[in-house]
Design a protein around this motif. Sequence first.
Motif, PDB file in Angstrom:
ATOM      1  N   ILE A  42    -119.929  32.467  13.112  1.00 31.03           N
ATOM      2  CA  ILE A  42    -120.252  31.527  12.039  1.00 31.03           C
ATOM      3  C   ILE A  42    -121.753  31.511  11.775  1.00 31.03           C
ATOM      4  CG2 ILE A  42    -120.276  29.073  11.436  1.00 31.03           C
ATOM      5  CD1 ILE A  42    -117.540  28.895  12.897  1.00 31.03           C
ATOM      6  N   LEU A  43    -122.546  31.478  12.845  1.00 31.15           N
ATOM      7  CA  LEU A  43    -123.993  31.492  12.666  1.00 31.15           C
ATOM      8  C   LEU A  43    -124.473  32.774  12.002  1.00 31.15           C
ATOM      9  CD1 LEU A  43    -125.417  29.912  15.928  1.00 31.15           C
ATOM     10  CD2 LEU A  43    -125.567  29.025  13.613  1.00 31.15           C
ATOM     11  N   SER A  44    -123.880  33.896  12.377  1.00 23.20           N
ATOM     12  CA  SER A  44    -124.328  35.152  11.785  1.00 23.20           C
ATOM     13  C   SER A  44    -124.013  35.213  10.300  1.00 23.20           C
ATOM     14  CB  SER A  44    -123.716  36.348  12.520  1.00 23.20           C
ATOM     15  OG  SER A  44    -122.342  36.447  12.251  1.00 23.20           O
ATOM     16  N   ILE A  45    -122.926  34.594   9.878  1.00 23.85           N
ATOM     17  CA  ILE A  45    -122.612  34.550   8.447  1.00 23.85           C
ATOM     18  C   ILE A  45    -123.596  33.640   7.714  1.00 23.85           C
ATOM     19  CG2 ILE A  45    -120.929  33.693   6.760  1.00 23.85           C
ATOM     20  CD1 ILE A  45    -118.745  34.863   8.509  1.00 23.85           C
ATOM     21  N   SER A  46    -123.960  32.532   8.341  1.00 20.62           N
ATOM     22  CA  SER A  46    -124.861  31.597   7.664  1.00 20.62           C
ATOM     23  C   SER A  46    -126.264  32.162   7.477  1.00 20.62           C
ATOM     24  CB  SER A  46    -124.917  30.271   8.417  1.00 20.62           C
ATOM     25  OG  SER A  46    -125.572  30.421   9.646  1.00 20.62           O
ATOM     26  N   TYR A  47    -126.669  33.089   8.344  1.00 23.48           N
ATOM     27  CA  TYR A  47    -127.999  33.692   8.237  1.00 23.48           C
ATOM     28  C   TYR A  47    -127.980  35.077   7.580  1.00 23.48           C
ATOM     29  CZ  TYR A  47    -129.881  30.033  11.183  1.00 23.48           C
ATOM     30  OH  TYR A  47    -130.269  28.822  11.684  1.00 23.48           O
ATOM     31  N   TRP A  48    -126.875  35.422   6.966  1.00 17.75           N
ATOM     32  CA  TRP A  48    -126.750  36.746   6.367  1.00 17.75           C
ATOM     33  C   TRP A  48    -127.657  36.870   5.158  1.00 17.75           C
ATOM     34  CZ3 TRP A  48    -121.754  38.916   8.216  1.00 17.75           C
ATOM     35  CH2 TRP A  48    -121.726  40.307   8.114  1.00 17.75           C
ATOM     36  N   GLU A  49    -128.392  37.962   5.095  1.00 19.49           N
ATOM     37  CA  GLU A  49    -129.281  38.196   3.960  1.00 19.49           C
ATOM     38  C   GLU A  49    -128.465  38.648   2.748  1.00 19.49           C
ATOM     39  OE1 GLU A  49    -128.626  41.899   6.200  1.00 19.49           O
ATOM     40  OE2 GLU A  49    -129.386  39.978   6.856  1.00 19.49           O
TER      41      GLU A  49
END
Length: 117
Positions: free
Chosen positions: A65-72
């Motif tokens: 979930i965190l990696s999706i929220s910080y996706w460029e």
Amino acid sequence: MKLNILTYIIYLPIIVFIMIKIGWIFYKNGELFLMAIFNGEMEIVKNVNTLLLVGYYLLNVGYAILSISYWESINNYIDLINSLSLKLGKILLILSIMHFNNIFWLKYITHYKTLKQ
């Protein structure tokens, strides 16, 4: 923005498959290590193994979930492939580091118990 959605559609099934498959492998095979630590007390082994599995899933879902929220922002297909490779590579490296860390501590505990006896 359309490529970001496509990337998420590709990323989510892959990461879910990796989480479930590796979690199940750890769960099934980790029981042997826990049996050595807890002297074959099956009830404790089952409970600890289940707690480890739940912790594993919570950590992975949180990371996903965190990696999706910080996706460029993804502007072309090369960015899509690079971004997927980076995100999936990170989670695989984190999982392998966690695995070897757990093996180290399990080995340390069993070795310490052997020396204590």
